[in-house]
Design an enzyme around this catalytic site. Structure first.
Site, PDB file in Angstrom:
ATOM      1  N   ASN A  17      -1.599  -7.640   4.115  1.00  0.00           N
ATOM      2  CA  ASN A  17      -0.158  -7.437   4.344  1.00  0.00           C
ATOM      3  C   ASN A  17       0.370  -8.386   5.413  1.00  0.00           C
ATOM      4  O   ASN A  17       1.480  -8.907   5.291  1.00  0.00           O
ATOM      5  CB  ASN A  17       0.131  -5.980   4.723  1.00  0.00           C
ATOM      6  N   HIS A 114       2.461   2.692   3.932  1.00  0.00           N
ATOM      7  CA  HIS A 114       1.459   3.703   3.563  1.00  0.00           C
ATOM      8  C   HIS A 114       1.214   3.633   2.053  1.00  0.00           C
ATOM      9  O   HIS A 114       2.179   3.549   1.274  1.00  0.00           O
ATOM     10  CB  HIS A 114       1.971   5.099   3.950  1.00  0.00           C
TER      11      HIS A 114
HETATM   12  C1  GRF Z   1      -2.791  -1.087   3.199  1.00  0.00           C
HETATM   13  O1  GRF Z   1      -3.183  -0.571   1.957  1.00  0.00           O
HETATM   14  C2  GRF Z   1      -1.778  -0.193   3.854  1.00  0.00           C
HETATM   15  O2  GRF Z   1      -1.050   0.575   2.961  1.00  0.00           O
HETATM   16  C3  GRF Z   1      -2.598   0.706   4.723  1.00  0.00           C
HETATM   17  O3  GRF Z   1      -3.688  -0.095   5.158  1.00  0.00           O
HETATM   18  C4  GRF Z   1      -3.941  -1.124   4.190  1.00  0.00           C
HETATM   19  C5  GRF Z   1      -4.027  -2.424   4.940  1.00  0.00           C
HETATM   20  O4  GRF Z   1      -4.537  -3.455   4.161  1.00  0.00           O
HETATM   21  N1  GRF Z   1      -1.790   1.226   5.799  1.00  0.00           N
HETATM   22  P1  GRF Z   1      -4.496  -4.955   4.678  1.00  0.00           P
HETATM   23  O5  GRF Z   1      -5.343  -5.038   5.943  1.00  0.00           O
HETATM   24  O6  GRF Z   1      -3.084  -5.326   4.922  1.00  0.00           O
HETATM   25  O7  GRF Z   1      -5.112  -5.756   3.571  1.00  0.00           O
END
Ligand code: GRF
Length: 207
Positions: A17, A114
């Site tokens: 992300n 989330h």
């Molecule tokens: C995501 O699936 C988010 O929804 C949750 O933690 C995960 C983080 O993944 N809060 P990344 O580290 O961004 O790949």
């Protein structure tokens, strides 16, 4: 010259992300710059991925507890983000609960994503909870962070179908694909001041 908002990112994991947000900032889709990435996990992928974008990336010890920051750690996190002069804190896979002083330091300025359609399936491994419950649709939710666990005002949501033969991994990957465009869209609205929050209701402000 346009003054860009400054974003601080907190994460514990691989940072997909953070990558999507950094790309969106780079392409001007989000009118902001990521000024600082912080992780509570020393060798988290998110730190390396931030460095690929030349974003300052720092490990900060979380202290003695497993699910939250201890008091000293919380102050260190606040100090670092203040020094980086960030306007917004974006949680990208941060696996600790933030309460009290941290939220007071950045009031109504902390955002989280989330992996479910809240208020269904708050807490850990939300995609697994959805699969085990048998829902046919789940998704992801971007929301403000308040004192509760995944309870703050909802900014944007996106649905993702659950397939009959899904595994937790496949479903999580499909949710993450949705996250990677939902999160930039929501953070873009926030940094442009286009969100109106009344109590727990959040809507897009008219422009
Ligand atoms: C995501 O699936 C988010 O929804 C949750 O933690 C995960 C983080 O993944 N809060 P990344 O580290 O961004 O790949």
């Amino acid at each position: 010259m346009e003054i860009k908002a400054r974003i601080g990112i907190l994460g514990s994991g691989k940072g997909s992300n953070m990558f999507a947000l950094a790309e969106a900032c780079h392409q001007g889709v989000i009118r902001a710059e990521i000024a600082q990435v912080v992780s509570d996990v020393e060798n988290a992928g998110i730190l390396d991925r931030a460095k690929d974008f030349d974003i300052p990336a720092t490990y900060l010890s979380p202290g003695a507890f497993r699910t939250k920051l201890d008091e000293d750690a919380e102050l260190n996190y606040i100090r670092l983000f203040r020094e980086a002069k960030v306007d917004w804190i974006v949680l990208a896979g941060f696996m600790r609960i933030l309460k009290g002083d941290f939220l007071k330091a950045f009031p109504n300025r902390v955002i989280n994503i989330h992996p479910s359609l809240l208020p269904s399936f708050p807490g850990l491994e939300a995609w697994k909870q959805a699969l085990e419950y048998g829902v046919k649709y789940t998704g992801c939710t971007v929301h403000f962070v308040d004192q509760g666990i995944d309870t703050g005002a909802i900014i944007l949501q996106e649905t993702v179908p659950v397939m009959d033969d899904d595994t937790p991994q496949r479903l999580h990957a499909r949710i993450q694909d949705a996250e990677h465009h939902l999160y930039p869209a929501a953070v873009g609205l926030a940094v442009e001041g286009r969100l109106e929050v009344r109590g727990r209701l959040c809507s897009k402000a008219a422009i």
